[in-house]
Design an enzyme around this catalytic site. Structure first.
Site, PDB file in Angstrom:
ATOM      1  N   GLU A   1       0.873  -1.166   0.000  1.00 57.78           N
ATOM      2  CA  GLU A   1       0.000   0.000   0.000  1.00 57.78           C
ATOM      3  C   GLU A   1       0.917   1.226   0.000  1.00 57.78           C
ATOM      4  O   GLU A   1       1.788   1.334   0.860  1.00 57.78           O
ATOM      5  CB  GLU A   1      -0.875  -0.012   1.252  1.00 57.78           C
ATOM      6  CG  GLU A   1      -1.829   1.151   1.250  1.00 57.78           C
ATOM      7  CD  GLU A   1      -2.778   1.174   2.453  1.00 57.78           C
ATOM      8  OE1 GLU A   1      -2.751   0.229   3.259  1.00 57.78           O
ATOM      9  OE2 GLU A   1      -3.523   2.153   2.557  1.00 57.78           O
TER      10      GLU A   1
ATOM     11  N   ARG B   1       5.345 -12.938   9.450  1.00 57.13           N
ATOM     12  CA  ARG B   1       5.983 -11.686   9.087  1.00 57.13           C
ATOM     13  C   ARG B   1       7.320 -11.594   9.790  1.00 57.13           C
ATOM     14  O   ARG B   1       7.563 -12.281  10.787  1.00 57.13           O
ATOM     15  CB  ARG B   1       5.095 -10.487   9.433  1.00 57.13           C
ATOM     16  CG  ARG B   1       4.864 -10.295  10.926  1.00 57.13           C
ATOM     17  CD  ARG B   1       3.773  -9.260  11.206  1.00 57.13           C
ATOM     18  NE  ARG B   1       4.152  -7.928  10.778  1.00 57.13           N
ATOM     19  CZ  ARG B   1       3.497  -7.235   9.847  1.00 57.13           C
ATOM     20  NH1 ARG B   1       2.452  -7.756   9.253  1.00 57.13           N
ATOM     21  NH2 ARG B   1       3.870  -6.025   9.529  1.00 57.13           N
TER      22      ARG B   1
ATOM     23  N   LYS C   1       4.358   0.486   9.377  1.00 56.78           N
ATOM     24  CA  LYS C   1       4.496   1.751   8.656  1.00 56.78           C
ATOM     25  C   LYS C   1       3.893   2.907   9.435  1.00 56.78           C
ATOM     26  O   LYS C   1       4.398   4.019   9.371  1.00 56.78           O
ATOM     27  CB  LYS C   1       3.835   1.634   7.275  1.00 56.78           C
ATOM     28  CG  LYS C   1       4.767   0.983   6.270  1.00 56.78           C
ATOM     29  CD  LYS C   1       4.195   1.063   4.875  1.00 56.78           C
ATOM     30  CE  LYS C   1       3.111   0.029   4.691  1.00 56.78           C
ATOM     31  NZ  LYS C   1       2.624  -0.054   3.317  1.00 56.78           N
TER      32      LYS C   1
HETATM   33  P1  ATP Z   1       2.625  -2.376   7.970  1.00 56.06           P
HETATM   34  O1  ATP Z   1       2.024  -3.261   9.022  1.00 56.06           O
HETATM   35  O2  ATP Z   1       4.056  -2.076   8.168  1.00 56.06           O
HETATM   36  O3  ATP Z   1       1.800  -1.161   7.655  1.00 56.06           O
HETATM   37  P2  ATP Z   1       1.454  -3.673   5.763  1.00 56.06           P
HETATM   38  O4  ATP Z   1       1.322  -5.147   5.758  1.00 56.06           O
HETATM   39  O5  ATP Z   1       0.218  -2.890   5.996  1.00 56.06           O
HETATM   40  O6  ATP Z   1       2.647  -3.295   6.689  1.00 56.06           O
HETATM   41  P3  ATP Z   1       1.688  -3.423   2.969  1.00 56.06           P
HETATM   42  O7  ATP Z   1       2.197  -2.290   2.179  1.00 56.06           O
HETATM   43  O8  ATP Z   1       0.273  -3.771   2.862  1.00 56.06           O
HETATM   44  O9  ATP Z   1       2.090  -3.132   4.450  1.00 56.06           O
HETATM   45  O10 ATP Z   1       2.586  -4.711   2.707  1.00 56.06           O
HETATM   46  C1  ATP Z   1       2.882  -5.195   1.442  1.00 56.06           C
HETATM   47  C2  ATP Z   1       3.238  -6.642   1.539  1.00 56.06           C
HETATM   48  O11 ATP Z   1       4.363  -6.793   2.390  1.00 56.06           O
HETATM   49  C3  ATP Z   1       2.122  -7.447   2.124  1.00 56.06           C
HETATM   50  O12 ATP Z   1       1.970  -8.617   1.360  1.00 56.06           O
HETATM   51  C4  ATP Z   1       2.565  -7.757   3.516  1.00 56.06           C
HETATM   52  O13 ATP Z   1       2.084  -8.978   3.952  1.00 56.06           O
HETATM   53  C5  ATP Z   1       4.102  -7.754   3.381  1.00 56.06           C
HETATM   54  N1  ATP Z   1       4.721  -7.369   4.637  1.00 56.06           N
HETATM   55  C6  ATP Z   1       4.523  -6.241   5.341  1.00 56.06           C
HETATM   56  N2  ATP Z   1       5.231  -6.248   6.479  1.00 56.06           N
HETATM   57  C7  ATP Z   1       5.911  -7.414   6.501  1.00 56.06           C
HETATM   58  C8  ATP Z   1       6.814  -8.028   7.415  1.00 56.06           C
HETATM   59  N3  ATP Z   1       7.171  -7.434   8.556  1.00 56.06           N
HETATM   60  N4  ATP Z   1       7.321  -9.232   7.092  1.00 56.06           N
HETATM   61  C9  ATP Z   1       6.981  -9.839   5.952  1.00 56.06           C
HETATM   62  N5  ATP Z   1       6.132  -9.333   5.054  1.00 56.06           N
HETATM   63  C10 ATP Z   1       5.599  -8.132   5.317  1.00 56.06           C
HETATM   64 MG    MG Z   2      -1.389  -3.922   4.279  1.00 56.48          MG
END
Ligand code: ATP
Ligand code: MG
Length: 576
Positions: free
Chosen positions: A47, A273, A283
């Protein structure tokens, strides 16, 4: 968007799945069974509401890596259906970071927001088949009707609206005839489901917020749980890999695929994760750190963002190696940041130029070295790699050495400089300390008066005499002055998010995470080095020229120390 010509199905019986992580095993087995005609097509769907971090790197390496291993494809998709938090600065940064990490999406760069029209069509389809309805319940009422995890919910009073009425209301929702939040479109699934996600989840909500790409074209926006499976299906994705939080959403993911007329049936698989010690990887929190000025920006070298790690001096290869080493698992855990630092050390050991840099200088005057004389000594650029050659380093009567390499009262086993003590200057000569000059007021050592043995050029005595200590140095007249930034963990706790009652993760911020040293002296080969140049300062660690450097100003970040001192500390902390 599925590929026209699927690669050959891998039917070899001898393809071993042992040694593969569980996702890779699934993929091998499915290909063997001929699922999706043997195609492997993944996606990385960030995102664009912040910069990518090391956790995303894990997902990037998995998605792009897996596709690569099976001659498949991996898309880059902006998962941008939330109009309030997304912007193009982040889109651009995400592209840069994925590319910098070494991955390529060719022409497969997509935006979920480009599917708004198609998603709307799927919603209309659901209404027409009686599987979605417009609901007038307001936020609080919705939660009341939803029930609790151990108690079924109640049907919305609007659940039995006719298809025609729903179609009419949904058309009016899109046309902007209703106030924000006054109505939603919901999937008609099961208010008694033990899985809360299945209790008639919202598909569309009304929000009069301009979207960074679609502008004012829409005032209704699709929810993530609806958008994601359908975007995957539209792109011909075969394996939709996501983190464990989405495990409970999988039945809903599958429900949308089953109940909409989609061209492909992707499979969602969840993995753990990445959590990293002394680090936050959300984020939202990283944005707070930036906005509240706990750091200088997303690219502050203390940040776990890709831009931060890059500025700190990490290499893409080290990050990829790290992701490979930690592997893919089904259970959450915290990975030691020492593992990341170790991967960096291993990579830089092979590729960084070794140079001499004095962080806390004290002057040495070699009394028997002719004034005005300068000679060049040969220094090896990297003993790990002969092809990196050698360079000349100027030597003269006045030098700087590390303040900690002199002790007036040397303790046992201290083999460096002390009154009357002889040491080797790396690549140059043996010198002996004859006298110490101190500031009469403070008593601080300001100068070491030494003599050198001209017979020991190159650092070896023809008479075979040995010295126990070898220290680094720079020629005072030739050295380049530098500001050196030493970093420590941004947080003092292994898990900063594990806060007590009323606590905040910011309570665990490390006040000593940055130590700026000015007046450091580095050898002249660093003059004019561009930002991003990486070095090993002998005996000190790995360093990287910072973007704050300018003509006549050299700023250097310490990437990592030479050896890991943290592994031990973490173990001790974990025990206590
Ligand atoms: P955050 O919790 O940091 O806001 P998010 O999952 O909302 O992270 P996205 O931009 O939606 O952030 O993530 C893009 C992809 O990266 C998704 O498929 C998510 O599962 C993966 N991802 C995000 N954080 C991690 C992590 N700590 N370890 C592994 N994969 C991750
Ligand atoms: Mg997300």
């Amino acid at each position: 968007m599925a590929t026209d010509t699927p690669p050959d199905v891998d039917t070899r019986a001898d393809v071993s799945t042992s040694g593969l992580d569980f996702i890779r095993q699934i993929v091998v087995e499915e290909r063997r069974a001929g699922k999706h005609d043997g195609r492997v097509h993944t996606r990385f769907p960030p995102e664009p509401n912040g910069y990518l971090h090391i956790g995303h790197a894990k997902s990037i390496c998995l998605n792009f890596g897996l596709a690569d291993e099976h001659d498949g494809l991996c898309n880059l998709r902006m998962d941008d259906t939330n109009p309030t938090t997304e912007n193009v600065e982040y889109v651009k940064a995400i592209e840069d970071d994925v590319r910098w990490l070494g991955f390529d999406w060719d022409d497969r760069f997509f935006y979920a927001s480009d599917y708004f029209e198609q998603l709307h069509g799927f919603a209309v389809q659901l209404i027409k088949t009686g599987k979605a309805y417009v609901c007038d319940l307001q936020g609080k009422e919705v939660s009341e009707y939803r029930g609790l995890w151990n108690e079924p919910g109640r049907n919305s009073p609007y659940r039995d609206r006719s298809v025609d009425e729903n179609l009419d209301l949904f058309t009016k929702m899109r046309a902007g005839e209703f106030a924000d939040g006054s109505k939603t479109l919901r999937a008609k699934i099961d208010m008694a489901s033990p899985n809360m996600n299945m209790r008639d989840p919202t598909i569309y909500r009304i929000r009069r917020v301009p979207h960074y790409r679609s502008g004012d074209a829409w005032c209704i926006y699709p929810m993530y749980d609806f958008t994601h499976p359908l975007s995957d299906a539209l792109e011909g994705i075969t394996h939709s890999l996501c983190t464990l939080e989405f495990e409970d959403h999988r039945p809903l993911y599958d429900w949308f695929l089953e109940n909409c007329d989609v061209p492909c049936q992707p499979r969602q698989i969840e993995f753990a994760r990445l959590n990293l010690s002394y680090t936050v990887l959300s984020k939202r929190k990283l944005l707070e750190l930036v906005e509240q000025r706990h750091v200088t920006g997303w690219d502050d070298p203390r940040m776990p963002t890709i831009v931060g790690l890059r500025r700190r001096g990490h290499t893409a290869k080290a990050i990829r190696d790290f992701c490979e080493r930690i592997g893919i698992a089904k259970a959450n855990s915290i990975v030691s940041v020492a593992q990341l630092e170790d991967a960096v050390r291993q990579d830089l050991n092979k590729r960084a130029l070794r140079v001499m840099g004095v962080l806390r200088p004290v002057k040495v005057v070699i009394e028997n070295y002719p004034e005005g004389q300068v000679e060049q000594v040969e220094a090896i650029n990297n003993p790990e790699d002969e092809t990196m050659g050698s360079r000349e380093v100027p030597f003269s009567r006045e030098l700087y050495v590390e303040r900690s390499d002199f002790r007036e009262d040397p303790p046992k086993k201290y083999f460096r400089l002390a009154p009357g003590r002889e040491v080797r200057l790396r690549y140059a000569y043996f010198i002996t300390c004859r006298d110490v000059v101190k500031d009469p007021e403070s008593g601080e050592v300001v100068e070491l008066r030494c003599t050198y043995d001209p017979e020991t050029r190159g650092g070896y005595a023809p008479d075979g005499r040995k010295v126990r200590g070898t220290i680094h140095w720079v020629s005072a007249a030739h050295a380049v002055e530098a500001e050196v930034r030493l970093y420590d963990h941004l947080f003092t706790k292994i898990n900063p998010e594990d806060v007590g009652e009323g606590g905040e993760y910011t309570d665990a911020l490390n006040p000593a995470s940055l130590d700026t040293l000015s007046g450091c002296r580095v050898e002249p080969s660093l003059a004019g080095a561009p930002a991003g140049s990486r070095y090993q300062f002998e005996r000190q660690g790995y360093f990287c020229v910072d973007a704050d450097s300018a003509e006549g100003r050299l700023v250097v970040n310490r990437t990592v120390t030479l050896r890991d001192t943290w592994a031990k500390i973490e173990k001790a902390q974990a025990r206590s």
